[in-house]
Design a protein around this motif. Structure first.
Motif, PDB file in Angstrom:
ATOM      1  N   PRO A 126       3.755  -2.212  22.573  1.00 29.91           N
ATOM      2  CA  PRO A 126       3.706  -2.118  21.101  1.00 29.91           C
ATOM      3  C   PRO A 126       4.554  -3.178  20.413  1.00 29.91           C
ATOM      4  N   ASP A 127       5.601  -3.684  21.079  1.00 34.53           N
ATOM      5  CA  ASP A 127       6.440  -4.703  20.462  1.00 34.53           C
ATOM      6  C   ASP A 127       5.737  -6.051  20.377  1.00 34.53           C
ATOM      7  N   LEU A 128       4.661  -6.242  21.177  1.00 29.12           N
ATOM      8  CA  LEU A 128       3.913  -7.495  21.146  1.00 29.12           C
ATOM      9  C   LEU A 128       2.571  -7.355  20.431  1.00 29.12           C
ATOM     10  N   ARG A 129       2.270  -6.181  19.919  1.00 26.59           N
ATOM     11  CA  ARG A 129       0.939  -5.914  19.350  1.00 26.59           C
ATOM     12  C   ARG A 129       0.725  -6.763  18.100  1.00 26.59           C
ATOM     13  N   LEU A 130      -0.436  -7.424  18.031  1.00 30.97           N
ATOM     14  CA  LEU A 130      -0.733  -8.306  16.909  1.00 30.97           C
ATOM     15  C   LEU A 130      -1.332  -7.579  15.717  1.00 30.97           C
ATOM     16  N   VAL A 131      -1.809  -6.362  15.922  1.00 28.45           N
ATOM     17  CA  VAL A 131      -2.431  -5.614  14.832  1.00 28.45           C
ATOM     18  C   VAL A 131      -1.570  -4.412  14.493  1.00 28.45           C
ATOM     19  N   ASN A 132      -1.807  -3.891  13.298  1.00 30.16           N
ATOM     20  CA  ASN A 132      -1.033  -2.752  12.817  1.00 30.16           C
ATOM     21  C   ASN A 132      -1.692  -1.465  13.307  1.00 30.16           C
ATOM     22  N   ALA A 133      -1.374  -1.065  14.524  1.00 30.93           N
ATOM     23  CA  ALA A 133      -1.949   0.149  15.114  1.00 30.93           C
ATOM     24  C   ALA A 133      -0.881   0.821  15.972  1.00 30.93           C
ATOM     25  N   ASP A 134      -0.862   2.154  15.936  1.00 34.15           N
ATOM     26  CA  ASP A 134       0.101   2.872  16.772  1.00 34.15           C
ATOM     27  C   ASP A 134      -0.424   2.951  18.198  1.00 34.15           C
ATOM     28  N   THR A 145      -8.550   1.809   9.716  1.00 34.49           N
ATOM     29  CA  THR A 145      -8.124   1.516   8.345  1.00 34.49           C
ATOM     30  C   THR A 145      -6.710   0.945   8.322  1.00 34.49           C
ATOM     31  N   GLU A 146      -5.803   1.547   9.066  1.00 35.34           N
ATOM     32  CA  GLU A 146      -4.438   1.029   9.121  1.00 35.34           C
ATOM     33  C   GLU A 146      -4.395  -0.355   9.765  1.00 35.34           C
ATOM     34  N   MET A 147      -5.239  -0.556  10.771  1.00 37.84           N
ATOM     35  CA  MET A 147      -5.254  -1.850  11.437  1.00 37.84           C
ATOM     36  C   MET A 147      -5.753  -2.935  10.482  1.00 37.84           C
ATOM     37  N   MET A 148      -6.798  -2.623   9.705  1.00 40.98           N
ATOM     38  CA  MET A 148      -7.318  -3.593   8.747  1.00 40.98           C
ATOM     39  C   MET A 148      -6.353  -3.814   7.587  1.00 40.98           C
ATOM     40  N   ARG A 149      -5.606  -2.790   7.227  1.00 41.73           N
ATOM     41  CA  ARG A 149      -4.670  -2.922   6.104  1.00 41.73           C
ATOM     42  C   ARG A 149      -3.541  -3.882   6.453  1.00 41.73           C
ATOM     43  N   GLY A 150      -3.096  -3.854   7.700  1.00 36.79           N
ATOM     44  CA  GLY A 150      -2.016  -4.738   8.099  1.00 36.79           C
ATOM     45  C   GLY A 150      -0.678  -4.295   7.532  1.00 36.79           C
ATOM     46  N   ASN A 151       0.328  -5.104   7.750  1.00 36.20           N
ATOM     47  CA  ASN A 151       1.667  -4.786   7.257  1.00 36.20           C
ATOM     48  C   ASN A 151       2.186  -5.809   6.253  1.00 36.20           C
ATOM     49  N   ASP A 152       1.254  -6.545   5.630  1.00 39.01           N
ATOM     50  CA  ASP A 152       1.643  -7.495   4.589  1.00 39.01           C
ATOM     51  C   ASP A 152       1.871  -6.739   3.288  1.00 39.01           C
ATOM     52  N   PRO A 153       3.057  -6.821   2.695  1.00 40.99           N
ATOM     53  CA  PRO A 153       3.296  -6.072   1.440  1.00 40.99           C
ATOM     54  C   PRO A 153       2.524  -6.615   0.252  1.00 40.99           C
ATOM     55  N   ASP A 154       2.058  -7.861   0.313  1.00 42.81           N
ATOM     56  CA  ASP A 154       1.351  -8.473  -0.817  1.00 42.81           C
ATOM     57  C   ASP A 154      -0.156  -8.273  -0.691  1.00 42.81           C
ATOM     58  N   ARG A 155      -0.560  -7.038  -0.469  1.00 44.35           N
ATOM     59  CA  ARG A 155      -1.993  -6.757  -0.359  1.00 44.35           C
ATOM     60  C   ARG A 155      -2.606  -6.642  -1.746  1.00 44.35           C
ATOM     61  N   THR A 156      -3.844  -7.112  -1.855  1.00 46.61           N
ATOM     62  CA  THR A 156      -4.576  -6.997  -3.111  1.00 46.61           C
ATOM     63  C   THR A 156      -5.468  -5.758  -3.065  1.00 46.61           C
ATOM     64  N   GLU A 157      -6.058  -5.478  -4.200  1.00 42.86           N
ATOM     65  CA  GLU A 157      -6.988  -4.343  -4.255  1.00 42.86           C
ATOM     66  C   GLU A 157      -8.188  -4.574  -3.348  1.00 42.86           C
ATOM     67  N   PHE A 158      -8.627  -5.852  -3.253  1.00 42.87           N
ATOM     68  CA  PHE A 158      -9.735  -6.175  -2.349  1.00 42.87           C
ATOM     69  C   PHE A 158      -9.369  -5.873  -0.903  1.00 42.87           C
ATOM     70  N   ASP A 159      -8.147  -6.233  -0.493  1.00 42.89           N
ATOM     71  CA  ASP A 159      -7.701  -5.947   0.875  1.00 42.89           C
ATOM     72  C   ASP A 159      -7.689  -4.444   1.147  1.00 42.89           C
ATOM     73  N   GLU A 160      -7.254  -3.666   0.175  1.00 34.65           N
ATOM     74  CA  GLU A 160      -7.220  -2.214   0.354  1.00 34.65           C
ATOM     75  C   GLU A 160      -8.630  -1.644   0.515  1.00 34.65           C
ATOM     76  N   LYS A 161      -9.555  -2.144  -0.284  1.00 36.98           N
ATOM     77  CA  LYS A 161     -10.929  -1.640  -0.182  1.00 36.98           C
ATOM     78  C   LYS A 161     -11.555  -2.030   1.143  1.00 36.98           C
ATOM     79  N   VAL A 162     -11.311  -3.250   1.594  1.00 43.18           N
ATOM     80  CA  VAL A 162     -11.851  -3.675   2.894  1.00 43.18           C
ATOM     81  C   VAL A 162     -11.317  -2.784   4.001  1.00 43.18           C
TER      82      VAL A 162
END
Length: 754
Positions: A238-246, A310-327
């Motif tokens: 998990p420390d090397l995981r490139l996507v936001n997934a548990d 959904t969490e994986m697509m959302r990512g951990n970038d705090p500067d997400r836009t509304e488009f990113d949230e919908k995707v």
């Protein structure tokens, strides 16, 4: 005449290449009967010369008459009416329903047909051949696996012995995972080609025809899918995981991705196996059920893991836009829709029996298409993650720097999205063996025109983003360099103006965007086959109309150009335009906007500016007045002012705002309450108000420390016998207070209401 007839015969022979004639044509009455020779389909130049040499004049006439009759009959044949979209949709629905009913009707023969394929396989190879095939295949697998281990061992230095340090940052994690992935892929390549080398020497060609698909689809393909999954999901790290997934969803997706590759590989293998053994897939429709199971499996994975996806697509970038949230929210449903759409398209081509498309489907083109469509949102998330970590650091600090940083990030992301979209389209086109360059070169073809249109729009969009990216970064650098501190206030004299670039770059950005939109818009319309000449003529007429009917607008634009060339004002400077004062807040191609220090905004066209006074250019002199009693020593005040000026020049917080230190100008004037002593300092535009506030505080503190009071207006009442004031009666004290109040009012009225 005979040479002429021979030339005509040559033309007739060439004309008849596509439609061969093999008929005997009777000669005209009165002439001996001639036999028309048979014209082959693929005439060579030598055959043409030989045919011309052998043809007689009568044969040429007969050949021409026969061809003219065929052309006339073809012209009389009624053209088949073109069906509308509703009719074509109805035909497609009928074909699909018929295909599905056919698949259902052949369910009872699935087992028997598959048994027939196995029987044919056993008969073709025999017992000895099957034993040889299985034995040598296992031996080749063992040798290939051993070669793979050797290759992995040799390349062990590619990965650090202790991967714990790789998890310190993204660069280290990506580097470690990528090197591990390259090792795995290299091992798989060595494994496969070792099998090919060994198999060609141990197995017969007919045995290789069975062994090669088995190894490729059931062993190599699932292992490649597992390597890709380990690179992206890192289920055990998990420390090397490139996507936001548990851990739960990472392991779930990893297991099912391997299972999906196994199912796809089995489908491709069984189709190849049955075809080799004389059982067409149309006879049993096993491909329909296997292909449907793959798409159902994908839909089940997406539905079950929708929260994790959904969490994986959302990512951990705090500067997400509304488009990113919908995707991110709709990605699981998008995956289900893609799976259903690809399944329906495949079934349609199977139903209409388009053999050219079915050949690509048999090679797995639809699975490649589905893979890249499902990966598109994941690639978008990957782009956002890479931009977040690889973007250059923020220039400066403050609100302006943060806004520019976010704007730059969005530009990088948009450019990455366009490039990723082009890459996905190229990969899908390659899977279907579509040469986009050839299609785009077909100018009259609708598909070629659309591709040219999209290419032009994509190039224009990328160019616009690159120019905006450069301008925004340069603008942010300039704005941050002159940004005020949070506690700095702008007063009636305005603040510090921006640099010349801060004023010109926004106009340059708008101009570049308009130019790019016009140029690439016209090119795109031209690619669609539209005649843009009327548009250019209309633009010329519009320009003439503007020139004759909007002379004031032209005067405003030309005036603004010369004001900018003269560098008369910049954004942020405090100016006076014909008695209208304010800070230059915004400029456009024809006007400027001034923000008064009390809030109102004035819009002034450039053509109406007769004179402009700039109060924020280069330096500002601030003069301060202090009223002290008449008995105050001016030299003492002068020393205090000099001390305050020296202290503030030594203070790094305030020193950069001074151009000349604060100092005394001596006694400036007298009034009826005291002496007016003036001090002054020279400061950078916009810094004077903060410095003035600090100077006031320091002067007050120093005066208090040195026993100097500020002169204030007061009324003194002289009362005879004041020495006996303590013996005054209450009525007398009231009378004295009333007299003092009346005197103060009279003096106030005489002083102009001060």
């Amino acid at each position: 005449m005979k040479p002429l007839f021979k030339v005509l015969a040559l033309l007739a022979a060439l004309f008849c290449i596509s439609v061969p004639l093999a008929a005997q044509v009777p000669t005209p009455s009165g002439s001996p009967q001639a036999t028309t020779p048979t014209v082959p389909d693929d005439l060579t130049p030598d055959q043409v010369d030989d045919l011309v040499a052998r043809l007689s004049d009568d044969q040429v006439r007969a050949l021409l008459l026969e061809r003219l009759d065929a052309v006339a009959q073809a012209a009389k044949a009624p053209a088949e009416p073109r069906k509308g979209p509703i009719a074509r949709a109805g035909d497609a629905a009928k074909a699909l329903v018929a295909s599905w009913l056919d698949a259902l009707s052949k369910v009872p023969v699935l087992v028997t047909k598959q048994a027939e394929a196995l029987s044919n396989f056993a008969t073709a190879l025999g017992t000895a051949g099957m034993a040889t095939l299985f034995g040598y295949t296992l031996l080749a697998l063992a040798i290939g696996y051993a070669a793979e281990k050797v290759a992995v061992y040799i390349t062990r230095s590619w990965i650090k012995a202790d991967p714990a340090s790789a998890s310190d940052d993204l660069r280290g994690a990506v580097g470690y995972l990528f090197r591990r992935f390259c090792r795995e892929v290299l091992g798989l390549v060595v494994f496969y080609y070792t099998l090919v080398f060994v198999g060609r020497r141990l197995l017969e060609p007919e045995q290789i025809a069975y062994a090669a698909p088995f190894v490729l689809y059931l062993i190599w393909l699932p292992r490649l899918g597992a390597a890709i999954s380990r690179f992206v999901l890192a289920p055990n790290r998990p420390d090397l995981r490139l996507v936001n997934a548990d851990d739960h969803w990472a392991r779930y997706l990893h297991r099912n991705q391997i299972g999906l590759f196994l199912l796809i590989g089995f489908t491709l293998f069984i189709v190849t196996f049955n075809d080799l053994n004389g059982v067409a897939m149309g006879d049993m429709r096993l491909g329909f059920w296997l292909n449907s199971s793959i798409h159902i499996y994908i839909a089940l994975i997406a539905w079950t893991a929708r929260s994790g996806l959904t969490e994986m697509m959302r990512g951990n970038d705090p500067d997400r836009t509304e488009f990113d949230e919908k995707v991110a929210t709709y990605y699981p449903y998008f995956a289900i829709a893609v799976s259903a759409a690809v399944w329906l398209i495949v079934e349609y081509f199977v139903a209409i029996r388009d053999m050219a498309v079915l050949a690509n489907i048999g090679a797995g083109a639809h699975y490649v298409t589905m893979f890249w469509l499902l990966m598109a949102p994941a690639i978008d998330t990957l782009i956002r993650g890479l931009v977040r970590h690889l973007q250059p650091p923020m220039i400066g600090t403050g609100a302006i720097a943060e806004k520019a940083y976010r704007s730059t990030k969005r530009s990088y992301i948009r450019i990455g999205r366009v490039l990723a979209g082009i890459f996905v389209v190229l990969m899908i086109a390659n899977a279907w063996e579509i040469d986009l360059r050839q299609v785009a070169g077909a100018g009259s073809d609708v598909g070629g025109a659309v591709i040219q249109f999209l290419i032009i729009i994509a190039v224009g969009y990328i160019l616009d983003e690159v120019i905006s990216l450069w301008i925004n970064r340069r603008l942010a650098k300039e704005q941050t360099a002159i940004d005020q501190s949070p506690d700095e206030e702008a007063g009636e004299g305005g603040g510090a103006g921006g640099s010349r670039l801060v004023t010109v770059l926004p106009l340059l950005r708008v101009t570049a965007q308009v130019a790019i939109a016009v140029i690439f818009g016209l090119l795109a319309l031209g690619a669609l086959g539209l005649d843009i000449t009327p548009l250019l003529a209309g633009a010329g007429i519009l320009g003439l109309a503007i020139g004759f009917g909007a002379q004031k607008l032209v005067a405003d634009i030309v005036g603004g150009v010369f004001f900018l060339i003269d560098d008369a004002f910049r954004v942020g400077e405090y100016v006076d335009v014909g008695g209208t004062t304010g800070t230059v807040e915004k400029i456009s191609i024809r006007s400027m906007q001034l923000r008064h220090h009390r809030g109102p905004v004035h819009t002034i066209p450039y053509g109406e500016i007769a004179k402009l006074t700039n109060y924020s250019r280069d330096w500002v002199i601030m003069k301060l007045k202090f009223t002290v009693p008449f008995d105050t020593d001016p030299n003492k005040v002068k020393k205090i002012f000099k001390k305050i000026g020296a202290e503030m020049m030594a203070d790094p917080v305030h020193a950069e705002g001074f151009l000349q230190p604060f100092k005394s100008q001596g006694v400036f004037d007298f009034d009826d309450v005291g002496m007016i002593i003036r001090g002054k300092f020279m400061a950078k535009p916009g810094k004077q108000f903060t410095l003035r506030k600090e100077i006031f505080n320091k002067v007050k503190a120093e005066f208090k420390a040195n026993g100097i009071d500020f002169a204030r207006r007061e009324v003194r009442v002289a009362i005879p016998g004041l020495d006996e004031a303590e013996h005054l009666t209450p009525d007398q004290k009231t009378a004295v207070a009333a007299a003092a109040a009346q005197a103060a009012n009279e003096q106030s009225q005489q002083g102009g209401g001060e």
